[in-house]
Write a protein that holds these residues in place. Structure first.
Motif, PDB file in Angstrom:
ATOM      1  N   ASN A  94       0.809  -1.216   0.000  1.00 36.51           N
ATOM      2  CA  ASN A  94       0.000   0.000   0.000  1.00 36.51           C
ATOM      3  C   ASN A  94       0.844   1.268   0.000  1.00 36.51           C
ATOM      4  O   ASN A  94       1.750   1.410   0.814  1.00 36.51           O
ATOM      5  CB  ASN A  94      -0.918   0.032   1.224  1.00 36.51           C
ATOM      6  N   GLY A  95       0.525   2.130  -0.934  1.00 38.36           N
ATOM      7  CA  GLY A  95       1.136   3.461  -0.983  1.00 38.36           C
ATOM      8  C   GLY A  95       2.658   3.463  -1.039  1.00 38.36           C
ATOM      9  O   GLY A  95       3.305   4.317  -0.445  1.00 38.36           O
ATOM     10  N   LEU A  96       3.213   2.505  -1.783  1.00 38.34           N
ATOM     11  CA  LEU A  96       4.667   2.379  -1.787  1.00 38.34           C
ATOM     12  C   LEU A  96       5.323   3.480  -2.627  1.00 38.34           C
ATOM     13  O   LEU A  96       4.993   3.673  -3.790  1.00 38.34           O
ATOM     14  CB  LEU A  96       5.042   1.004  -2.336  1.00 38.34           C
ATOM     15  N   LEU A 111      15.643  -5.065  -0.758  1.00 41.97           N
ATOM     16  CA  LEU A 111      16.976  -4.802  -1.312  1.00 41.97           C
ATOM     17  C   LEU A 111      17.081  -3.311  -1.565  1.00 41.97           C
ATOM     18  O   LEU A 111      18.162  -2.733  -1.536  1.00 41.97           O
ATOM     19  CB  LEU A 111      17.194  -5.587  -2.607  1.00 41.97           C
ATOM     20  N   ASP A 112      15.933  -2.694  -1.872  1.00 49.26           N
ATOM     21  CA  ASP A 112      15.851  -1.239  -1.904  1.00 49.26           C
ATOM     22  C   ASP A 112      14.860  -0.832  -0.822  1.00 49.26           C
ATOM     23  O   ASP A 112      13.819  -1.465  -0.675  1.00 49.26           O
ATOM     24  CB  ASP A 112      15.338  -0.740  -3.262  1.00 49.26           C
ATOM     25  N   ALA A 113      15.189   0.208  -0.088  1.00 49.68           N
ATOM     26  CA  ALA A 113      14.286   0.658   0.973  1.00 49.68           C
ATOM     27  C   ALA A 113      13.353   1.724   0.435  1.00 49.68           C
ATOM     28  O   ALA A 113      13.810   2.761  -0.041  1.00 49.68           O
ATOM     29  CB  ALA A 113      15.108   1.207   2.132  1.00 49.68           C
ATOM     30  N   PRO A 114      12.041   1.486   0.452  1.00 48.65           N
ATOM     31  CA  PRO A 114      11.103   2.516   0.026  1.00 48.65           C
ATOM     32  C   PRO A 114      11.059   3.635   1.059  1.00 48.65           C
ATOM     33  O   PRO A 114      11.463   3.435   2.202  1.00 48.65           O
ATOM     34  CB  PRO A 114       9.765   1.779  -0.040  1.00 48.65           C
ATOM     35  N   THR A 119       3.476   0.585   2.995  1.00 47.39           N
ATOM     36  CA  THR A 119       3.563  -0.635   3.800  1.00 47.39           C
ATOM     37  C   THR A 119       3.618  -1.849   2.894  1.00 47.39           C
ATOM     38  O   THR A 119       3.091  -1.837   1.778  1.00 47.39           O
ATOM     39  CB  THR A 119       2.332  -0.789   4.719  1.00 47.39           C
ATOM     40  N   ILE A 120       4.285  -2.865   3.397  1.00 46.30           N
ATOM     41  CA  ILE A 120       4.356  -4.141   2.687  1.00 46.30           C
ATOM     42  C   ILE A 120       3.962  -5.222   3.679  1.00 46.30           C
ATOM     43  O   ILE A 120       4.465  -5.241   4.809  1.00 46.30           O
ATOM     44  CB  ILE A 120       5.786  -4.421   2.179  1.00 46.30           C
ATOM     45  N   ARG A 121       3.069  -6.089   3.267  1.00 44.52           N
ATOM     46  CA  ARG A 121       2.770  -7.232   4.110  1.00 44.52           C
ATOM     47  C   ARG A 121       2.904  -8.483   3.259  1.00 44.52           C
ATOM     48  O   ARG A 121       2.380  -8.556   2.146  1.00 44.52           O
ATOM     49  CB  ARG A 121       1.350  -7.152   4.665  1.00 44.52           C
ATOM     50  N   ALA A 175       7.378   1.439   5.989  1.00 43.39           N
ATOM     51  CA  ALA A 175       8.625   2.124   5.642  1.00 43.39           C
ATOM     52  C   ALA A 175       8.977   3.245   6.610  1.00 43.39           C
ATOM     53  O   ALA A 175      10.140   3.605   6.745  1.00 43.39           O
ATOM     54  CB  ALA A 175       8.543   2.671   4.218  1.00 43.39           C
ATOM     55  N   SER A 176       7.983   3.800   7.300  1.00 45.87           N
ATOM     56  CA  SER A 176       8.288   4.948   8.152  1.00 45.87           C
ATOM     57  C   SER A 176       8.970   4.537   9.458  1.00 45.87           C
ATOM     58  O   SER A 176       9.688   5.318  10.049  1.00 45.87           O
ATOM     59  CB  SER A 176       7.018   5.747   8.438  1.00 45.87           C
ATOM     60  N   HIS A 177       8.726   3.326   9.915  1.00 47.05           N
ATOM     61  CA  HIS A 177       9.507   2.860  11.068  1.00 47.05           C
ATOM     62  C   HIS A 177       9.758   1.366  10.926  1.00 47.05           C
ATOM     63  O   HIS A 177       8.920   0.528  11.222  1.00 47.05           O
ATOM     64  CB  HIS A 177       8.827   3.194  12.400  1.00 47.05           C
TER      65      HIS A 177
END
Ligand SMILES: Nc1ncnc2c1ncn2[C@@H]1O[C@H](COP(=O)(O)OP(=O)(O)OP(=O)(O)O)[C@@H](O)[C@H]1O
Ligand SMILES: [Mg+2]
Lengths: 238, 224
Positions: B5-7, B50-53, B57-59, B67-69
């Motif tokens: 979501n919202g990546l 491997l890349d940080a957005p 969120t990823i589930r 990604a924010s924390h």
């Protein structure tokens, strides 16, 4: 004293000079081991860009690669005791400065010198392993440490081995400088023997031959080692 | 099973992903297509971190990352659920085919060597390379290397395998064998996200096609 080149005299001095070969080898060995460890540590600090330490390492490498080994040796020999004395005075400690054998300064200077070059070799060898392999490690959930240990470093070692071997050979030859700081090793022994007869040429030829044989032996060992560690590479038949 | 979501992801000023919403159900074979530079590789690589957005969120199953924390532990839980097959294979050059497959089993799953080897051989057998178990990558053809790459991914029992253009670096003659292996693992029920321009694969295997453009998924549909 008539002969231009007295081969019998030359041969007769071999035992007296060879007697000091162990001193030379011991200093070379200690310096080599310390240089490898230190060089590796510096390389890791720089690869992982450890803050502050990394900058310090860069300065260290610049200082070493921009000055002659001979000068470094003398600076270590005169500088380390001054440093220790200064520490004694400011910290109130009581280290015995005059009791340190000169060979310790020799090992310190030679290993600091060699480590600077080795660290550059090791660093570029680590960077030569494609980033993709590191990513593949992460993709199967390995940690950075595991990836380094199992995949990156073994390959970096194979890449670094030939230039590291050259550094070790240089180091072995640089031990011929340390008579300057009053370590009694082969060169010093040769000087003493030569001074008795004023036949310096013969004794230096002996020293040259001994160094040459040692370097050849070291080179052979390195070639054998290299063959073992590069077995995964595909190379054209020669 | 996968819920994104919202990546968002940028490289400097270059906003590559601009809020991707994307989901994959268990057993689905989703092909990701889109113009060059659209961010397909980037999207795939954020799925296993491997890349940080920079946002979103990823589930994947019970592994959740915001990604924010984000913590190291969450990243590892995400990677535990995924495996990846790379465009350029990225095999461990100092390890044999079998060791490439067993590496993750031994170092990460803490399997003993014997178990790992027997599982590794099983995986190599699945991709038809049991006879190359002791060969180093440099001695394998491109197609063989990529099949080892697939075996390595399969071995760690991921919930999903991410493929980034697995055949595009291959000579045409080797493409077929790799697609064949992918077909087989697809029919075994593996969930797969595949970036591919390979129309043969898209038509015959994919259950869904997602079209990525300008940093968002603009269209989804069946392979037709
Ligand atoms: N490491 C990076 N640093 C800077 N920019 C990058 C990096 N990786 C990718 N990019 C940029 O991000 C954008 C998306 O790249 P990406 O590789 O995800 O595209 P792609 O859809 O996979 O393209 P292709 O079909 O050509 O493989 C491109 O503009 C690319 O230049
Ligand atoms: Mg791509």
């Amino acid at each position: 004293m008539g002969k231009i080149f007295d081969i019998h005299y030359m041969l007769s001095t071999i035992p007296e000079i060879v007697k000091y070969l162990p001193v030379t080898l011991k200093i070379a060995l200690w310096s080599g081991v310390i240089a490898l460890i230190l060089g590796f540590a510096v390389a890791m600090v720089r690869v992982f860009r450890v803050r502050v330490l990394s900058q310090i390492c860069v300065v260290y490498i610049y200082c070493i690669s921009g000055t002659p080994a001979m000068v470094q040796l003398l600076v270590a020999y005169y500088g380390i005791p001054l440093l220790l004395r200064g520490l004694n005075e400011s910290l109130g400690t009581d280290w015995n400065v005059t009791g340190i054998p000169a060979s310790v300064f020799a090992v310190a200077a030679l290993s600091l010198n060699s480590a600077a070059f080795m660290s550059e070799t090791i660093r570029s060898a680590i960077l030569s392993v494609e980033a993709g392999q590191m990513e593949a490690c992460y993709s199967v959930n390995m940690t950075t440490m595991q990836a380094m240990r199992r995949v990156v470093l073994p390959q970096a070692f194979a890449v670094a081995l030939p230039p590291l071997g050259n550094s070790l050979i240089s180091l072995l030859k640089e031990t011929s400088l340390i008579f300057n700081i009053s370590v009694i090793e082969m060169m010093a022994a040769a000087k003493i023997v030569g001074a008795r007869s004023f036949r310096f040429f013969e004794v230096y030829i002996v020293v040259a031959l001994i160094y040459w044989i040692c370097c050849l032996a070291l080179e052979r060992i390195l070639i054998l080692l290299e063959r073992r560690v590069r077995k995964y590479e595909r190379r054209a038949v020669k | 099973m996968i819920e994104v979501n919202g990546l968002k992801k940028s490289y400097g000023d270059n906003e590559v992903l601009r809020g991707v919403d994307f989901s994959v159900k268990k057993g689905e074979i989703v092909t990701l297509i889109g113009p060059s530079g659209a961010g397909k590789t980037t999207l795939l690589r954020t799925l296993n971190w491997l890349d940080a957005p920079k946002a979103g969120t990823i589930r994947i199953d019970d592994a959740r990352v915001d990604a924010s924390h984000v913590t190291k532990r969450q990243i590892r839980s995400l990677r535990e659920k995924t495996a990846m097959v790379f465009q350029h294979y990225n095999l461990f050059a100092n390890r044999t085919a079998l060791q490439n497959v067993t590496e993750g089993l031994i170092t990460v799953k803490k399997m003993n060597r014997k178990q790992a080897e027997s599982k590794g051989k099983e995986m190599l057998d699945r991709v038809g390379l049991l006879d190359k178990a002791d060969a180093y990558p440099a001695f394998l053809s491109g197609g063989q290397q990529q099949r080892v790459g697939i075996a390595r991914a399969l071995a760690v029992d991921p919930s999903v395998i991410l493929f980034d253009e697995p055949t595009s670096a291959l000579d045409p003659e080797w493409v077929g064998e790799v697609l064949g292996v992918m077909n087989e693992i697809a029919s075994d029920g593996m969930t797969m996200v595949v970036v591919s321009h390979e129309m043969r694969f898209v038509r015959s295997v994919a259950t869904r096609v997602a079209f990525l453009d300008e940093g968002v998924i603009v269209e989804e549909g069946t392979p037709e």
